[in-house]
Design a protein around this motif. Structure first.
Motif, PDB file in Angstrom:
ATOM      1  N   LYS A 165       0.826  -1.205   0.000  1.00 55.05           N
ATOM      2  CA  LYS A 165       0.000   0.000   0.000  1.00 55.05           C
ATOM      3  C   LYS A 165       0.860   1.255   0.000  1.00 55.05           C
ATOM      4  N   VAL A 166       1.957   1.219   0.775  1.00 56.39           N
ATOM      5  CA  VAL A 166       2.847   2.379   0.831  1.00 56.39           C
ATOM      6  C   VAL A 166       3.556   2.589  -0.501  1.00 56.39           C
ATOM      7  N   MET A 167       3.970   1.470  -1.137  1.00 62.68           N
ATOM      8  CA  MET A 167       4.751   1.574  -2.365  1.00 62.68           C
ATOM      9  C   MET A 167       3.887   1.740  -3.610  1.00 62.68           C
ATOM     10  N   ALA A 168       2.580   1.549  -3.484  1.00 62.93           N
ATOM     11  CA  ALA A 168       1.712   1.648  -4.667  1.00 62.93           C
ATOM     12  C   ALA A 168       1.841   2.997  -5.372  1.00 62.93           C
ATOM     13  N   PRO A 169       1.751   4.137  -4.654  1.00 64.68           N
ATOM     14  CA  PRO A 169       1.901   5.418  -5.369  1.00 64.68           C
ATOM     15  C   PRO A 169       3.304   5.618  -5.934  1.00 64.68           C
ATOM     16  N   VAL A 170       4.325   5.076  -5.248  1.00 70.72           N
ATOM     17  CA  VAL A 170       5.691   5.203  -5.768  1.00 70.72           C
ATOM     18  C   VAL A 170       5.838   4.409  -7.062  1.00 70.72           C
ATOM     19  N   SER A 171       5.297   3.182  -7.076  1.00 71.14           N
ATOM     20  CA  SER A 171       5.363   2.365  -8.291  1.00 71.14           C
ATOM     21  C   SER A 171       4.583   3.023  -9.426  1.00 71.14           C
ATOM     22  N   ARG A 172       3.441   3.586  -9.084  1.00 72.33           N
ATOM     23  CA  ARG A 172       2.644   4.263 -10.105  1.00 72.33           C
ATOM     24  C   ARG A 172       3.400   5.462 -10.671  1.00 72.33           C
ATOM     25  N   LEU A 173       4.033   6.220  -9.786  1.00 70.30           N
ATOM     26  CA  LEU A 173       4.803   7.381 -10.238  1.00 70.30           C
ATOM     27  C   LEU A 173       5.973   6.947 -11.113  1.00 70.30           C
ATOM     28  N   ALA A 174       6.661   5.875 -10.710  1.00 67.21           N
ATOM     29  CA  ALA A 174       7.790   5.385 -11.510  1.00 67.21           C
ATOM     30  C   ALA A 174       7.327   4.947 -12.892  1.00 67.21           C
ATOM     31  N   GLN A 175       6.166   4.290 -12.952  1.00 69.46           N
ATOM     32  CA  GLN A 175       5.641   3.854 -14.247  1.00 69.46           C
ATOM     33  C   GLN A 175       5.286   5.050 -15.124  1.00 69.46           C
ATOM     34  N   GLN A 176       4.722   6.080 -14.522  1.00 69.54           N
ATOM     35  CA  GLN A 176       4.388   7.278 -15.292  1.00 69.54           C
ATOM     36  C   GLN A 176       5.638   7.983 -15.805  1.00 69.54           C
ATOM     37  N   VAL A 177       6.674   8.033 -14.961  1.00 72.88           N
ATOM     38  CA  VAL A 177       7.907   8.702 -15.374  1.00 72.88           C
ATOM     39  C   VAL A 177       8.586   7.931 -16.494  1.00 72.88           C
ATOM     40  N   ARG A 178       8.543   6.577 -16.405  1.00 73.11           N
ATOM     41  CA  ARG A 178       9.183   5.764 -17.442  1.00 73.11           C
ATOM     42  C   ARG A 178       8.454   5.842 -18.772  1.00 73.11           C
ATOM     43  N   HIS A 179       7.181   6.181 -18.751  1.00 69.67           N
ATOM     44  CA  HIS A 179       6.402   6.185 -19.980  1.00 69.67           C
ATOM     45  C   HIS A 179       6.925   7.262 -20.917  1.00 69.67           C
ATOM     46  N   ARG A 180       7.166   6.901 -22.144  1.00 68.37           N
ATOM     47  CA  ARG A 180       7.781   7.833 -23.088  1.00 68.37           C
ATOM     48  C   ARG A 180       6.883   9.030 -23.389  1.00 68.37           C
ATOM     49  N   ASP A 181       5.551   8.913 -23.175  1.00 69.36           N
ATOM     50  CA  ASP A 181       4.669  10.042 -23.446  1.00 69.36           C
ATOM     51  C   ASP A 181       4.919  11.208 -22.497  1.00 69.36           C
ATOM     52  N   GLN A 182       5.627  10.949 -21.397  1.00 66.48           N
ATOM     53  CA  GLN A 182       5.921  12.043 -20.474  1.00 66.48           C
ATOM     54  C   GLN A 182       6.838  13.084 -21.107  1.00 66.48           C
ATOM     55  N   LEU A 183       7.544  12.715 -22.157  1.00 68.51           N
ATOM     56  CA  LEU A 183       8.407  13.675 -22.846  1.00 68.51           C
ATOM     57  C   LEU A 183       7.656  14.454 -23.920  1.00 68.51           C
ATOM     58  N   HIS A 184       6.392  14.124 -24.113  1.00 65.71           N
ATOM     59  CA  HIS A 184       5.598  14.856 -25.098  1.00 65.71           C
ATOM     60  C   HIS A 184       5.306  16.258 -24.569  1.00 65.71           C
ATOM     61  N   PRO A 185       5.362  17.260 -25.416  1.00 66.96           N
ATOM     62  CA  PRO A 185       5.129  18.636 -24.939  1.00 66.96           C
ATOM     63  C   PRO A 185       3.784  18.821 -24.250  1.00 66.96           C
ATOM     64  N   LEU A 186       2.768  18.051 -24.651  1.00 69.33           N
ATOM     65  CA  LEU A 186       1.434  18.205 -24.068  1.00 69.33           C
ATOM     66  C   LEU A 186       1.153  17.201 -22.958  1.00 69.33           C
ATOM     67  N   ALA A 187       2.180  16.512 -22.479  1.00 66.27           N
ATOM     68  CA  ALA A 187       1.986  15.528 -21.409  1.00 66.27           C
ATOM     69  C   ALA A 187       1.496  16.229 -20.143  1.00 66.27           C
TER      70      ALA A 187
END
Length: 422
Positions: free
Chosen positions: A156-178
């Motif tokens: 439960k504690v690590m769930a938001p951290v894992s979610r954040l890591a997955q979002q950061v790893r996603h290549r769409d985060q480098l899109h200007p409109l991300a």
């Protein structure tokens, strides 16, 4: 080491260790307190029983009325003489071990005479063993429950951290409109981490956008002068020229064509791969190889090299002609520059191609660095900047291809696998 364990596992281990320590101390405290209270109660009971034996039995001339596990001894009565192993015990409660047996001994001195009761510990040991088993079972159940609860809490504690890591790893985060990451999280440590990622990713996006715009603008602006150069070469070639002048004009035209293809490569690299139309394969490996062989074969023949195009496998796939031609051209150019005599081979496989030469070779310690920008081999020739192999690596990464190098003195082989290409 614990520090190298996943954070979720470290939380679980810390929780379980804390539970083991607390429950262990609590269990030991229970055992100690119960043991102390039991000894105190046994001491009181034996003191009372010894007093009753003296007052109601011995002084009345009757034998002591005791159960089979209890015996009476006295220093002034030969019938109840004190055994040697019990002599010298302090007054009050004692515990004596004799062989494999243990006894409680209560000693009382009255008018210089010593009286004692000796009681076997079997009954007390049975109760203590029961207590120990109950405490041990409780301890083990507590540890198991702590493991399950700790695992649930760690997830439960690590769930938001894992979610954040997955979002950061996603290549769409480098899109200007991300979208930003921070609004999805509460204003706590995770939210602060997400805000820090937003700031860093924003800087990365700006840097990539500046690079893309610069590459696109420069490449676009170079098209017009390159077209002028190519047209001028065509017009000059139609004029009556001597052999040397024609050779120079052909050289200028060839360099202009290479520059045009390079500009096209940079334009496509600057574009987002989400625009799939730019990256659709339109040429076969064989077609691109024959084009490059006809261009570079002449130069290699002029240098006295034995150049051949060999086909070891059939490949019907279609690839981006600009990228594939640039990769092949850069590798052939390297082979031309670094091979003074001998041979160069362009070998086609099913889903791959190799370029082999008999040049000086590349030392093993430079195999990784040679693909980095502005890095040239120890046998560098000419005025190159060391960007050719870096461009090859970048194109392969863009297209999902892979490039490998095997080299020794007198033989160098570059192999490009296109199996994952578009």
């Amino acid at each position: 080491m614990l520090s190298k364990q996943p954070f979720q596992r470290r939380i679980l281990i810390a929780f379980v260790l804390m539970t083991v320590m607390v429950s262990g101390l609590f269990s030991l405290s229970i055992v100690g307190v119960v043991h102390f209270i039991e000894e105190h109660l046994v001491s009181q009971e034996m003191s009372r029983e010894l007093g009753e034996t003296l007052n109601e039995d011995i002084r009345q001339g009757r034998p002591p009325r005791l159960d089979s596990s209890t015996r009476f001894f006295s220093s002034n009565n030969p019938d109840y003489a004190i055994p040697p192993e019990y002599e010298g015990l302090r007054e009050g409660f004692n515990e004596v071990v004799s062989g494999n047996e243990a006894f409680y001994v209560y000693v009382q001195k009255i008018n210089g005479e010593t009286y004692m009761l000796v009681q076997e510990q079997q009954e007390f040991e049975a109760r203590e063993n029961t207590l120990f088993n109950v405490v041990l079972a409780g301890f083990l159940l507590t540890v198991i429950a702590a493991w399950g609860l700790g695992l649930m809490m760690a997830r439960k504690v690590m769930a938001p951290v894992s979610r954040l890591a997955q979002q950061v790893r996603h290549r769409d985060q480098l899109h200007p409109l991300a979208p930003p990451l921070a609004p999805d999280y509460p204003d706590d440590e995770i939210g602060q981490l997400a805000a820090a990622f937003d700031s860093t990713l924003g800087q990365v996006r700006q840097s990539l956008e500046r690079e893309r715009l610069f590459t696109s603008d420069v490449s676009h602006e170079l098209r017009t002068p390159l077209m002028v150069i190519a047209t001028s070469c065509e017009l000059i070639a139609e004029a009556p020229l001597g052999p040397r002048e024609k050779e120079q004009v052909a050289r200028i035209a060839r360099a202009s064509e290479e520059m045009r293809e390079l500009v096209q490569t940079f334009l496509q690299l600057a574009r987002d791969k989400s625009n799939e139309a730019v990256f659709v394969g339109d040429r076969t490996l064989t077609a691109v190889a024959h084009e490059q062989a006809s261009r570079w074969g002449v130069l290699m023949k002029e240098k006295g090299l034995d150049f051949r195009l060999l086909e070891e496998g059939q490949d019907d796939g279609r690839y981006n002609a600009t990228f594939l031609g640039t990769v092949m051209a850069n590798l052939l150019r390297n082979a031309l520059h670094y091979t003074e005599n001998g041979s160069v081979r362009l070998i086609l496989e099913a889903g791959a191609f190799r370029i082999e030469d008999s040049g000086a070779g590349i030392p093993a310690e430079q195999h990784e660095r040679i693909f980095q920008p502005f890095v040239r081999g120890s046998q560098a020739r000419g005025e190159g900047l060391g960007l050719g192999l870096s461009l090859v690596k970048r194109i392969c990464a863009k297209q999902g291809w892979s490039v490998s190098l095997q080299s020794e003195p007198g033989h160098t082989r570059f192999r490009v696998s296109l199996n994952n290409g578009a």
